[in-house]
Structures are given as C-alpha cells and as structure tokens.
Design an enzyme around this catalytic site. Structure first.
Site, PDB file in Angstrom:
ATOM      1  N   ASP A  85     -88.404 -17.635   5.206  1.00 57.33           N
ATOM      2  CA  ASP A  85     -88.594 -18.068   3.814  1.00 57.33           C
ATOM      3  C   ASP A  85     -90.070 -18.247   3.488  1.00 57.33           C
ATOM      4  OD1 ASP A  85     -88.666 -20.367   5.578  1.00 57.33           O
ATOM      5  OD2 ASP A  85     -88.569 -21.656   3.807  1.00 57.33           O
ATOM      6  N   GLU A 180     -87.561 -23.086   6.460  1.00 56.84           N
ATOM      7  CA  GLU A 180     -88.564 -23.915   7.133  1.00 56.84           C
ATOM      8  C   GLU A 180     -89.406 -24.671   6.117  1.00 56.84           C
ATOM      9  OE1 GLU A 180     -92.569 -24.777   9.002  1.00 56.84           O
ATOM     10  OE2 GLU A 180     -92.112 -23.615   7.215  1.00 56.84           O
ATOM     11  N   GLU A 181     -89.724 -24.017   5.006  1.00 54.56           N
ATOM     12  CA  GLU A 181     -90.624 -24.604   4.003  1.00 54.56           C
ATOM     13  C   GLU A 181     -90.007 -25.786   3.277  1.00 54.56           C
ATOM     14  OE1 GLU A 181     -93.605 -23.923   3.958  1.00 54.56           O
ATOM     15  OE2 GLU A 181     -93.942 -21.848   4.545  1.00 54.56           O
ATOM     16  N   ASP A 203     -96.490 -19.141  13.909  1.00 51.87           N
ATOM     17  CA  ASP A 203     -96.691 -19.638  12.545  1.00 51.87           C
ATOM     18  C   ASP A 203     -98.006 -20.398  12.412  1.00 51.87           C
ATOM     19  OD1 ASP A 203     -96.010 -20.013   9.887  1.00 51.87           O
ATOM     20  OD2 ASP A 203     -94.681 -21.704  10.264  1.00 51.87           O
ATOM     21  N   HIS A 386     -99.486 -20.998   1.144  1.00 46.95           N
ATOM     22  CA  HIS A 386     -98.881 -21.584  -0.056  1.00 46.95           C
ATOM     23  C   HIS A 386     -99.789 -21.426  -1.278  1.00 46.95           C
ATOM     24  CE1 HIS A 386     -96.431 -24.531   2.722  1.00 46.95           C
ATOM     25  NE2 HIS A 386     -96.495 -23.296   3.178  1.00 46.95           N
TER      26      HIS A 386
HETATM   27 ZN   LIG Z   1     -94.939 -21.375   8.070  1.00 48.63          ZN
END
Ligand SMILES: [Zn+2]
Length: 415
Positions: A85, A180-181, A203, A386
């Site tokens: 995601d 995960e987010e 990540d 992000h």
């Molecule tokens: Zn991440």
C-alpha cells in the site's frame, strides 16, 4: 559490480507504481481498500511465472510465496517482506513515473505542476546520487517508492535467484503485506502459514541503511477531578478541573523531554490530546524512548508532577493509566546477533556503506520481531516519503537487490 546480474528492478518498479494501492485509515474492512489486491494479483501471477509454484494471495490481501532451498545445509528460513500500500497522505491515483537519466545535480521541476520542485538544498542525499538514474512522480501524486521499491527489489531478487542456481541458499519466504501505512500491516498475518524463523523488511531509505532499533512506546492518560458547584453560589467551593489540567500541562518540563526539543536517541513525553469539563478533565500523552525502562521513569515523573499540581487545588484529585503500545525491536534482535551481522556484511560485499540510525517511531518490523520473527529493516533507496517529492535511485534499488543476493549466501555458508 552491478553488471554481475541482469537487473529488472527498474522496469518492475515503473509498472508497480502505476497501480493505485492507497490504503484508507477510515475504512473498517481488511484490507482497508480492495484496490491493493490489484497489485497483489499481478505479483502472484509474476511469482508463478518465475516458478514459485505456491505463490498465492489470501482473503486478507497477503501475498505469500516460497523459493525452495537449493542446498544440503541446514539454513534458517528467511522471510523478505515489503508492503504494497501507499500513504493516505497524498494521492496515488494516476502515478506517472519519470526517469531522470544520469542525474546532473540540478533541482528537478516536476512537469505536471511547476510549483513542485525537488530542490538539492532540501534533499542533500541527492548530492550523492549525481550520475544515477533518479525516478520521480510528475507533480500531482506521490511516487509510491514507499514501498514499491521494496516490492520491486524482492521480485527482482527472486527472478535472479531462479536464473542463477549456482547461488546457494536456504528456503526463502516472500511476503507482501497490505495496510502498513494505516498501522494494520501485520494484524491478519498468519505466522504459521509464513513459517519463517528470521526476517528482513525492505522499507528503509538511503543506500546501505540498516535499521535495527526503534522507539519503545506507551500511552498515558492523566485525569483530574475538580469539585463541582453551581457557579451562582460557588464561592469558596468550586474547583475547576480544566484549570487543574491547564496548570499541569504548564508545569511540564520546558525545552527538554519533548519532541520539539529532542532528536537522535533522546526520548520524550508528549501531550497529544486534552478533553474535559469544569468537573473532570484529562490529558493524554505518548511516552517514547529507545530504553524501555525509561518509559516507567517518564510515567512516574508525570504522576509526581500531577500530584504536586493537585496540592495547590484543595479538593481536586488525579488518577493515571498507562498502556503499552510497542517495543524496541533491539530487545529481540540482541538475542539473534547473526541477523544484523550478516546484513552489514552483505551490504559491504555488495559494494555499499553501512548506515545505522535509530527509528524515532514504530515499524511493522518491530511488531513482527515481537510476534516471533526477528526482523530489522533494510534500505531500498526510497526517499522523501509520503510526498509529491518522493524519489528513488535505480542504482540504489539495484544495490539493494545485490545485498539480498549476498545476504542469502552468507546465511547458507553460516560463517
Ligand atoms: Zn513504508
């Protein structure tokens, strides 16, 4: 070194980021958005094509697959994990990835919105990436390198292992997770089904990064009871709980032990929410430190402070509750020193430089570590997460693939 293998990580990355997989914190379903499964289905197809016959996606959107061992030796089953995601903070619809070949060190103006400029002075890491091929979005969306860089790295790694049987390794479990987010990435994970004894999440950012420490975290609520009375006849009787709570917040340590005054390994106490009436008020805190024992000291300090404040409001009382949130994965990883040692050695063998820094937050890897899968975080090259300025270097992703190839060989030899 990078010519050793035929990398497919760039081509994969460019395809995966065009599939919208944004998760949704307000959704109550699992996964939080159905569209995450679009990428999951594609990955399963590609894993099957690579010859990973057990590749499948379960109802919760987790993708599992196995690369079988090709050695006689006993090697622990290793899981490589990435999340599918992307962040709910910025749109992930219609991502147009752009490759800036042989990056020249200038500011990068994103073509679909000229206000969006990735500036060298705001992103000093780019200085080290001159000459690399840099991938960005076009200015309207995030890129999704977080964590499709991780997904593409693991896919390329699987492809290369399948094409190079001379690379000896134990059994490898591939895991792609949803959500995960929004903090639910491991909620429905089937550890039995996973069947791995150690893991690595892919990540982290800068080339060579290896993250094996994160905050330990508690939440704490401090509540105050005032003394109610009708305001028309309250003289000498009423004690206003809101004023007690305000005095308490005012008495918190100044210029220290707060997120706005700390960095690196320093912990903090942080008021995040306040509610109340004249009768009853409460203040919620988050407590953070790399040393879990410190959380108890912080709770004690707040409790003591509240007791002191209440003394100047006769009749008022206070009470506290503390809840555990998550813990520093280091507490688990110290019992498995090989996991970090081999990762460091693999980064060096792939031609990288090891960068270690503590994570001032929690990660899925930390949760996995306490669920029985000790799991530090390795770099993929994903940067400026992000945001519309997100970018990744193709060469960093290749170095990440190369690192995994070295890593499984180190585990096989067990040196
Ligand atoms: Zn991440």
């Amino acid at each position: 070194m990078s010519n050793l293998y035929q990398y497919s990580v760039e081509e994969r990355f460019l395809r995966y980021v065009q599939i919208d997989t944004q998760s949704d914190p307000f959704s109550e379903s699992f996964p939080s958005t159905e569209k995450q499964k679009d990428l999951g289905r594609l990955l399963v197809e590609e894993l099957l094509d690579l010859g990973l016959a057990d590749a499948h996606m379960d109802d919760n959107g987790y993708v599992y697959a196995t690369i079988s061992s090709n050695t006689e030796r006993e090697v622990p089953v290793i899981c490589f994990c990435a999340h599918m995601d992307t962040s709910p903070d910025v749109s992930g619809t219609g991502v147009k990835p752009l490759v800036h070949r042989n990056y020249d060190g200038g500011d990068i103006v994103l073509p679909d919105d000229h206000q969006q400029v990735i500036r060298l002075n705001e992103h000093p890491y780019l200085q080290q990436k001159i000459g690399d091929d840099i991938i960005t979005a076009s200015g309207l969306t995030l890129l999704g390198a977080d964590d499709k860089a991780g997904v593409a790295v693991i896919m390329d790694f699987a492809k290369i292992l399948q094409a190079h049987p001379e690379i000896k390794h134990g059994a490898i479990r591939i895991l792609f997770t949803p959500d995960e987010e929004v903090g639910r990435g491991v909620d429905k994970l089937d550890m039995q089904q996973l069947g791995a004894s150690i893991g690595y999440t892919l990540d982290a950012g800068e080339a060579g990064s290896l993250e094996d420490e994160n905050f330990s975290a508690d939440s704490m609520t401090v509540s105050f009871n005032g003394v109610p009375a009708h305001p028309g006849s309250a003289k000498g009787k009423l004690v206003n709980a809101l004023k007690v709570a305000a005095a308490f917040v005012h008495a918190l340590p100044g210029e220290s032990l707060a997120p706005e005054f700390t960095e690196g390994r320093e912990g903090f106490v942080h008021p995040v929410h306040m509610t109340g009436t004249a009768e009853k008020a409460s203040v919620q805190f988050i407590l953070r430190d790399f040393d879990t024992a410190k959380l108890g000291e912080y709770a004690y300090m707040l409790q003591h402070l509240a007791d002191e404040v209440v003394k100047s409001f006769p009749g008022a009382t206070c009470s506290y509750t503390v809840k555990e949130q998550y813990r520093n994965m280091k507490e688990v990883l110290v019992n498995h020193p090989g996991i970090v040692r081999y990762a460091e050695e693999a980064i060096l063998r792939a031609g990288g430089t090891v960068r270690r820094h503590p994570i001032r937050g929690g990660t899925d890897g930390a949760r996995l570590s306490f669920m029985g899968l000790p799991c530090p975080n390795l770099f993929t090259g994903e940067m400026a997460l992000h945001s519309k300025h997100e970018y990744v270097s193709v060469q960093d992703m290749q170095l990440s693939v190369h690192t995994l190839l070295e890593l499984v060989q180190l585990w096989e030899k067990g040196e």
